[in-house]
Design a protein around this motif. Structure first.
Motif, PDB file in Angstrom:
ATOM      1  N   GLY A 114       0.783  -1.230   0.000  1.00 35.65           N
ATOM      2  CA  GLY A 114       0.000   0.000   0.000  1.00 35.65           C
ATOM      3  C   GLY A 114       0.810   1.272   0.000  1.00 35.65           C
ATOM      4  N   ALA A 115       2.062   1.222  -0.436  1.00 40.65           N
ATOM      5  CA  ALA A 115       2.943   2.383  -0.311  1.00 40.65           C
ATOM      6  C   ALA A 115       2.435   3.601  -1.070  1.00 40.65           C
ATOM      7  N   VAL A 116       1.902   3.395  -2.270  1.00 42.21           N
ATOM      8  CA  VAL A 116       1.426   4.526  -3.066  1.00 42.21           C
ATOM      9  C   VAL A 116       0.320   5.266  -2.325  1.00 42.21           C
ATOM     10  N   TRP A 117      -0.595   4.514  -1.732  1.00 43.05           N
ATOM     11  CA  TRP A 117      -1.703   5.138  -1.010  1.00 43.05           C
ATOM     12  C   TRP A 117      -1.250   5.707   0.322  1.00 43.05           C
ATOM     13  N   THR A 118      -0.223   5.106   0.912  1.00 42.07           N
ATOM     14  CA  THR A 118       0.351   5.674   2.133  1.00 42.07           C
ATOM     15  C   THR A 118       0.927   7.055   1.838  1.00 42.07           C
ATOM     16  N   LEU A 119       1.654   7.180   0.736  1.00 47.61           N
ATOM     17  CA  LEU A 119       2.222   8.474   0.357  1.00 47.61           C
ATOM     18  C   LEU A 119       1.130   9.497   0.086  1.00 47.61           C
ATOM     19  N   ARG A 120       0.048   9.063  -0.541  1.00 41.20           N
ATOM     20  CA  ARG A 120      -1.061   9.984  -0.773  1.00 41.20           C
ATOM     21  C   ARG A 120      -1.674  10.444   0.543  1.00 41.20           C
ATOM     22  N   ALA A 121      -1.787   9.524   1.496  1.00 39.19           N
ATOM     23  CA  ALA A 121      -2.334   9.889   2.804  1.00 39.19           C
ATOM     24  C   ALA A 121      -1.444  10.894   3.515  1.00 39.19           C
ATOM     25  N   LEU A 122      -0.128  10.749   3.368  1.00 38.41           N
ATOM     26  CA  LEU A 122       0.799  11.682   4.005  1.00 38.41           C
ATOM     27  C   LEU A 122       0.665  13.081   3.416  1.00 38.41           C
ATOM     28  N   HIS A 123       0.286  13.166   2.152  1.00 37.97           N
ATOM     29  CA  HIS A 123       0.067  14.466   1.512  1.00 37.97           C
ATOM     30  C   HIS A 123      -1.274  15.077   1.903  1.00 37.97           C
ATOM     31  N   ALA A 124      -2.296  14.231   1.942  1.00 36.39           N
ATOM     32  CA  ALA A 124      -3.668  14.738   1.990  1.00 36.39           C
ATOM     33  C   ALA A 124      -4.233  14.921   3.393  1.00 36.39           C
ATOM     34  N   THR A 125      -3.611  14.314   4.403  1.00 35.80           N
ATOM     35  CA  THR A 125      -4.181  14.321   5.745  1.00 35.80           C
ATOM     36  C   THR A 125      -3.396  15.268   6.643  1.00 35.80           C
ATOM     37  N   PRO A 126      -4.020  16.330   7.145  1.00 37.15           N
ATOM     38  CA  PRO A 126      -3.282  17.294   7.981  1.00 37.15           C
ATOM     39  C   PRO A 126      -2.551  16.653   9.159  1.00 37.15           C
ATOM     40  N   ARG A 127      -3.136  15.627   9.756  1.00 39.08           N
ATOM     41  CA  ARG A 127      -2.508  14.985  10.904  1.00 39.08           C
ATOM     42  C   ARG A 127      -1.268  14.183  10.531  1.00 39.08           C
ATOM     43  N   HIS A 130       3.271  16.023   8.835  1.00 40.58           N
ATOM     44  CA  HIS A 130       4.557  16.165   9.520  1.00 40.58           C
ATOM     45  C   HIS A 130       5.478  14.969   9.287  1.00 40.58           C
ATOM     46  N   VAL A 131       4.914  13.794   9.034  1.00 40.37           N
ATOM     47  CA  VAL A 131       5.737  12.599   8.818  1.00 40.37           C
ATOM     48  C   VAL A 131       6.581  12.769   7.563  1.00 40.37           C
ATOM     49  N   ARG A 132       5.931  13.185   6.486  1.00 40.55           N
ATOM     50  CA  ARG A 132       6.652  13.407   5.221  1.00 40.55           C
ATOM     51  C   ARG A 132       7.656  14.544   5.355  1.00 40.55           C
ATOM     52  N   LEU A 133       7.256  15.625   6.004  1.00 37.91           N
ATOM     53  CA  LEU A 133       8.139  16.778   6.137  1.00 37.91           C
ATOM     54  C   LEU A 133       9.376  16.434   6.957  1.00 37.91           C
ATOM     55  N   GLU A 134       9.182  15.732   8.075  1.00 36.46           N
ATOM     56  CA  GLU A 134      10.323  15.341   8.902  1.00 36.46           C
ATOM     57  C   GLU A 134      11.275  14.434   8.142  1.00 36.46           C
ATOM     58  N   SER A 135      10.718  13.513   7.367  1.00 32.44           N
ATOM     59  CA  SER A 135      11.560  12.588   6.607  1.00 32.44           C
ATOM     60  C   SER A 135      12.362  13.320   5.536  1.00 32.44           C
ATOM     61  N   HIS A 136      11.723  14.238   4.811  1.00 32.01           N
ATOM     62  CA  HIS A 136      12.429  14.955   3.751  1.00 32.01           C
ATOM     63  C   HIS A 136      13.517  15.860   4.335  1.00 32.01           C
ATOM     64  N   ARG A 137      13.264  16.414   5.500  1.00 31.41           N
ATOM     65  CA  ARG A 137      14.313  17.211   6.155  1.00 31.41           C
ATOM     66  C   ARG A 137      15.473  16.329   6.597  1.00 31.41           C
ATOM     67  N   HIS A 138      15.161  15.135   7.092  1.00 36.64           N
ATOM     68  CA  HIS A 138      16.223  14.207   7.497  1.00 36.64           C
ATOM     69  C   HIS A 138      17.087  13.821   6.300  1.00 36.64           C
ATOM     70  N   VAL A 139      16.444  13.501   5.177  1.00 37.49           N
ATOM     71  CA  VAL A 139      17.201  13.149   3.970  1.00 37.49           C
ATOM     72  C   VAL A 139      18.091  14.317   3.550  1.00 37.49           C
ATOM     73  N   THR A 140      17.563  15.523   3.634  1.00 35.02           N
ATOM     74  CA  THR A 140      18.345  16.714   3.279  1.00 35.02           C
ATOM     75  C   THR A 140      19.534  16.885   4.220  1.00 35.02           C
ATOM     76  N   ASP A 141      19.313  16.671   5.507  1.00 34.66           N
ATOM     77  CA  ASP A 141      20.415  16.744   6.474  1.00 34.66           C
ATOM     78  C   ASP A 141      21.534  15.782   6.113  1.00 34.66           C
ATOM     79  N   ARG A 142      21.174  14.532   5.787  1.00 35.60           N
ATOM     80  CA  ARG A 142      22.184  13.516   5.500  1.00 35.60           C
ATOM     81  C   ARG A 142      22.932  13.830   4.200  1.00 35.60           C
ATOM     82  N   LEU A 143      22.209  14.303   3.200  1.00 34.44           N
ATOM     83  CA  LEU A 143      22.882  14.678   1.962  1.00 34.44           C
ATOM     84  C   LEU A 143      23.793  15.885   2.171  1.00 34.44           C
TER      85      LEU A 143
END
Length: 226
Positions: A114-127, A130-143
């Protein structure tokens, strides 16, 4: 961590139950959508009682958050291995192997229930945003940590900002391959690989004056993002 989220269990048996619940939830999310999925349905499909599910998750949004975090952790493992392989070769080596990173990350995503729908949920659900945002910031930190030693003339704030944009483009391209059937996925991968590789290489000749804020010795993201 959200109010309803709980720490994943550490014991093997409990962890297996936890992962089974997430696998079932991912499949149900793809079949039913975020509005129709429920903790009772997840528990029933996993062969457990609702009270057993509530040992691990406070509500369905906690299940979805855990799905998102598990996916991001598995993607992050790909990133760490890629950095370990290529950081010593400098910016040129990392730029030259961007396609490898994107392809391996996409493979992990495809393997996740269900990964595709999980990603959609991370975009569409206000609650869950933060999961997606925190992860993308972590990836940016490591790079940024990997690239900064090779770019001493660039301030860390500017480097982080450029790489943050690159991370967003990479994930957007992956999501596009999951949804857009008018463009071949391999063509999207080739195009974004060229774009991100060029973005990295373009950083190399920038003068010291291009930096804003602290130097390469700092760690983490820019001020205000902790």
């Amino acid at each position: 961590m959200s109010v309803a989220a709980k720490a994943p269990p550490k014991q093997d048996r409990a962890r297996a139950t936890y992962d089974r619940l997430l696998d079932v939830a991912g499949l149900l999310l793809a079949e039913e959508g975020i509005e129709r999925i429920s903790t009772n349905r997840i528990a029933a499909e996993a062969g457990l009682s609702p009270p057993a599910l509530y040992r691990y998750f406070g509500d369905k949004y906690a299940v979805l958050e855990a799905l998102g975090r598990r996916l991001m952790e598995r993607q992050n493992a790909v990133l760490e291995a890629w950095i370990e392989r290529h950081r010593s070769g400098g910016i040129a080596a990392m730029a030259g192997h961007i396609g490898e990173l994107l392809a391996e990350t996409a493979a992990v995503t495809r393997a996740e229930p269900g990964a595709v729908w999980t990603l959609r949920a991370l975009h569409a659900t206000p609650r869950l945003v933060h999961v997606r945002l925190e992860s993308h910031r972590h990836v940016t930190d490591r790079l940024t940590d990997a690239c900064a030693p090779h770019l001493p003339a660039i301030g860390r704030d500017m480097l982080w900002r450029r790489l943050r944009l690159a991370v967003e483009l990479g994930f957007a391209a992956e999501e596009m391959t999951n949804e857009e059937d008018c463009v071949p996925a391999d063509a999207v991968l080739a195009d974004v690989t060229a774009m991100l590789g060029g973005l990295l290489l373009d950083l190399t000749p920038l003068p010291q004056a291009g930096g804003v804020g602290g130097g390469q010795g700092q760690s983490g993201g820019p001020p205000g993002c902790d």
